[in-house]
Design an enzyme around this catalytic site. Structure first.
Site, PDB file in Angstrom:
ATOM      1  N   SER A   1      -4.925   5.109  40.770  1.00  0.00           N
ATOM      2  CA  SER A   1      -5.576   3.855  41.161  1.00  0.00           C
ATOM      3  C   SER A   1      -5.305   2.789  40.124  1.00  0.00           C
ATOM      4  CB  SER A   1      -7.087   4.054  41.314  1.00  0.00           C
ATOM      5  OG  SER A   1      -7.728   3.997  40.059  1.00  0.00           O
TER       6      SER A   1
ATOM      7  N   TYR B   1     -12.506   7.685  33.566  1.00  0.00           N
ATOM      8  CA  TYR B   1     -11.845   7.391  34.830  1.00  0.00           C
ATOM      9  C   TYR B   1     -10.463   6.773  34.593  1.00  0.00           C
ATOM     10  CZ  TYR B   1     -10.886   5.504  39.469  1.00  0.00           C
ATOM     11  OH  TYR B   1     -10.298   5.216  40.674  1.00  0.00           O
TER      12      TYR B   1
END
Length: 162
Positions: A28, A40
């Site tokens: 992402s 993340y």
């Protein structure tokens, strides 16, 4: 990242005799901007880099390696969260994409005779969907994070050290 690497190690011998194949990692835009913290973002950046480095190793054997940025995914869990608090999370429906969209995009990329041209790159799934004429459920065309937020994948440098 480790499981993606190990899966590729085991898949590679299946592709080598054919001198053809496609390795796709999903990532992402969190790899190039702050999103939810380092736990993340750092693996996302690492996943993009892993695809770039594997492409160098696979170049002479006909195997394409890419990383694909998916948008917000409408998984069953996310749909339940949205349904539980539509005032807070309903806006996600405007830009999210289904996991099936990525599956169709991966298949189209696999079938593309010029896929080696993008080996080593981080690609945006929504942009590939447009390129290949793929729509999501209900005929939606999810937007690219490049359009939404002005973020784009980092370009790897051509220098190779062995």
């Amino acid at each position: 990242m480790r499981s993606s690497y190990v899966a590729t190690v085991y898949a590679t011998p299946l592709m080598l005799p054919h001198r053809d194949g496609l390795v796709v990692f999903t990532s992402s835009s969190g790899g190039v901007h702050y999103a939810f913290g380092p736990a993340y973002g750092v693996p996302k950046a690492g996943t993009d880099k892993m695809a770039a480095d594997m492409a160098v190793d696979f170049k002479d054997v006909g195997i394409t390696a890419v990383s694909i940025w998916m948008g917000s995914l409408l998984t069953d869990r996310v749909r339940t969260i949205i349904a539980g608090n539509p005032d807070k999370f309903g806006h996600i429906l405007e830009t999210a994409e289904t996991p099936e969209l990525t599956g169709h995009v991966v298949w189209a990329l696999y079938m593309d005779p010029r896929r080696m041209d993008v080996s080593g790159q981080t690609l945006i799934g929504a942009e590939l969907a447009v390129k290949y004429g793929i729509k999501d459920e209900d005929g939606r065309q999810p937007p690219s994070y490049r359009q939404l937020f002005g973020v784009h994948p980092h370009q790897q440098q051509a220098h190779v050290m062995r």
